[in-house]
Design an enzyme around this catalytic site. Structure first.
Site, PDB file in Angstrom:
ATOM      1  N   CYS A   1      -6.897 -15.492 -24.260  1.00 35.44           N
ATOM      2  CA  CYS A   1      -6.561 -16.372 -23.123  1.00 35.44           C
ATOM      3  C   CYS A   1      -5.653 -15.578 -22.190  1.00 35.44           C
ATOM      4  O   CYS A   1      -4.445 -15.814 -22.128  1.00 35.44           O
ATOM      5  CB  CYS A   1      -5.873 -17.639 -23.602  1.00 35.44           C
ATOM      6  SG  CYS A   1      -6.725 -18.509 -24.956  1.00 35.44           S
TER       7      CYS A   1
ATOM      8  N   PRO B   1      -2.663 -14.998 -16.411  1.00 36.74           N
ATOM      9  CA  PRO B   1      -2.958 -14.074 -15.303  1.00 36.74           C
ATOM     10  C   PRO B   1      -2.851 -12.597 -15.658  1.00 36.74           C
ATOM     11  O   PRO B   1      -2.814 -11.757 -14.760  1.00 36.74           O
ATOM     12  CB  PRO B   1      -1.896 -14.452 -14.266  1.00 36.74           C
ATOM     13  CG  PRO B   1      -0.724 -14.875 -15.093  1.00 36.74           C
ATOM     14  CD  PRO B   1      -1.300 -15.563 -16.304  1.00 36.74           C
TER      15      PRO B   1
ATOM     16  N   ASP C   1      -2.611 -16.544 -26.856  1.00 33.74           N
ATOM     17  CA  ASP C   1      -1.591 -17.238 -26.065  1.00 33.74           C
ATOM     18  C   ASP C   1      -2.249 -18.528 -25.584  1.00 33.74           C
ATOM     19  O   ASP C   1      -2.809 -18.591 -24.499  1.00 33.74           O
ATOM     20  CB  ASP C   1      -1.143 -16.362 -24.901  1.00 33.74           C
ATOM     21  CG  ASP C   1      -0.024 -17.005 -24.097  1.00 33.74           C
ATOM     22  OD1 ASP C   1       0.837 -17.671 -24.701  1.00 33.74           O
ATOM     23  OD2 ASP C   1      -0.017 -16.845 -22.859  1.00 33.74           O
TER      24      ASP C   1
ATOM     25  N   CYS D   1       3.685 -21.650 -24.650  1.00 40.42           N
ATOM     26  CA  CYS D   1       4.900 -21.913 -23.873  1.00 40.42           C
ATOM     27  C   CYS D   1       5.250 -23.396 -23.984  1.00 40.42           C
ATOM     28  O   CYS D   1       5.704 -24.018 -23.030  1.00 40.42           O
ATOM     29  CB  CYS D   1       4.747 -21.467 -22.423  1.00 40.42           C
ATOM     30  SG  CYS D   1       3.344 -22.186 -21.549  1.00 40.42           S
TER      31      CYS D   1
END
Length: 454
Positions: free
Chosen positions: A279, A282, A345, A398
């Site tokens: 994943c 960016p 992630d 996150c």
């Protein structure tokens, strides 16, 4: 949403209360930025993200005004419920939902008066002028009267004993945090989540040492310090535009939070390995992987649009990698072979990065969490299937919600008898998993776990 940012359906309709009669007001200096800020806040209330709203409503503004709009919008969203409670106490009538942009003008103005250095009279003048740009001219008198009353009565917040109002958090999220961490810790989490996030840099040590880049910053009169917890990390005393960062376009440095920078080193990378980032967009962690070792990297994300940001990052940094548009929660047959290292992630609630993305508080819904948990589990299972025996998989989010983190890890281990937690060091202590909360060493909230395939 309308193509014209100053076209809002319904604002030419007759208001439900008596308006102050006045001639068409002249547009005061700063009114365009105040109108744009109110439209952005209103867009979030209607379910749009800041990523969508800010470019739309600031496209005709110069850089200085764009920065002002961002400051107003971010600050207003951080304290939205408290500001709205303060505004409501000043209103003689509730405002119909279709006229919410007028109320948003008021709460944005209250934010500026209380939290910024803008002169109060200039804020009032610009906000009153913005009524015309917002197509709610009939509310001009009301907006002016409310803001002048606010100043006349001492310009103070209407505080609340309800922590959800006082810290401007949705009730469901507050209750979930209390269930995870207890009330005292939750209050600390909410307070830290409402703070301005600092600016961290990750130095590309394959191009320049962290010490040498710090010297470059000093030469450019940018105050900064090296972060002891991470050898490639620099913390700026004050955020600056990337245009001011020396050799940014030459790929010497990237903007990346400390918490995110701690993920890729957990892979224990060695030259010659095959590495998979499931994943990647960016592209910050993928870029860090390439800076840590000479590996063959495959970076994936759910669609081509998301990979555009990864490709842009790689181009600036001079990185070569295999980019693959693929939904890792579905079929992964397009990914050939097995990998020595895999980074997951995972998509998550983002509850650890609210201070950077305050719209998360108002866009995320409780029902979203279960969907995210299920998606994460599918990605983890598929990613583990691509890991070689003896290989390492690092799982990060996150998020600060246990359902997405430690509980996800426990369920994964129960499904895979050949998976074992591989301990690692965090802050000098050996741990099997680590939950970082917002504000720890100035960083975002982040979760880390590491598995080895036996």
């Amino acid at each position: 949403m309308a193509d014209n940012p100053y076209a809002k359906k319904g604002f030419n309709k007759k208001p439900f209360f008596k308006k102050h009669k006045s001639n068409k007001p002249s547009i005061a200096q700063g009114s365009a930025s105040r109108a744009a800020a109110a439209f952005c806040v209103n867009a979030i209330e209607e379910g749009k993200s800041l990523t969508e709203a800010l470019p739309l409503y600031t496209k005709d503004l110069d850089d200085r005004d764009r920065a002002l709009v961002q400051e107003i919008v971010y600050g207003t969203l951080r304290h939205r419920r408290l500001l709205a409670t303060t505004a409501n106490a000043l209103l003689d009538h509730s405002i119909n939902q279709r006229f919410n942009v007028a109320r948003d003008l008021i709460i944005c103005a209250i934010y500026q008066i209380l939290y910024t250095r803008a002169p109060a009279h200039a804020v009032v003048s610009a906000t009153v002028g913005a009524c015309d740009l917002c197509k709610c001219r009939n509310f001009t008198g009301m907006v002016n009267a409310v803001l002048r009353r606010f100043l006349r009565e001492g310009a103070h917040l209407t505080h609340s004993s309800d922590p959800c109002v006082e810290f401007s958090f949705p009730k469901w999220l507050y209750e979930e945090l209390v269930n995870n961490y207890g009330e005292e810790k939750t209050l600390e989490i909410m307070k830290n989540s409402n703070e301005h996030a600092p600016m961290f840099l990750r130095v590309e040590n394959s191009k320049i040492s962290t010490v040498d880049y710090l010297k470059l910053l000093e030469e450019h009169e940018i105050s900064a310090s090296i972060v002891e917890e991470s050898p490639c990390t620099i913390l700026l005393e004050e955020p600056v535009s990337v245009d001011r960062l020396p050799h940014f376009q030459q790929g010497y440095v990237s903007v990346q939070d400390l918490a995110a920078q701690l993920a890729s080193p957990l892979l224990n990378l060695e030259d010659g390995q095959k590495v998979l980032d499931t994943c990647a967009a960016p592209g910050g962690k993928s870029a860090h992987i390439k800076d840590l070792a000479k590996v063959t990297l495959t970076s994936c994300d759910i669609d081509e649009k998301r990979l555009e940001s990864t490709e842009k990052t790689f181009k600036r940094l001079g990185i070569e990698a295999n980019l693959v548009a693929i939904d890792f929660s579905q079929d992964v047959s397009k990914i050939e072979g097995d990998f020595d290292r895999v980074l997951v992630d995972a998509p998550c609630s983002g509850t650890g990065v609210i201070r950077r993305h305050p719209d998360i508080k108002w866009l995320r819904r409780q029902k979203d969490i279960e969907t995210l948990v299920n998606t994460q589990a599918l990605i983890l299972d598929n990613a583990f299937s691509k890991l070689k025996q003896g290989g390492i998989l690092v799982f990060t989010t996150c998020s600060i919600l246990k359902r997405e983190n430690i509980e996800q890890v426990e369920k994964f281990l129960a499904r895979h008898s050949d998976a074992k937690l591989l301990p690692f060091k965090m802050n000098g202590t050996e741990v099997e998993t680590y939950q970082r909360l917002p504000g720890e060493n100035n960083s975002d909230g982040f979760f880390y776990a590491r598995f080895v395939k036996e």
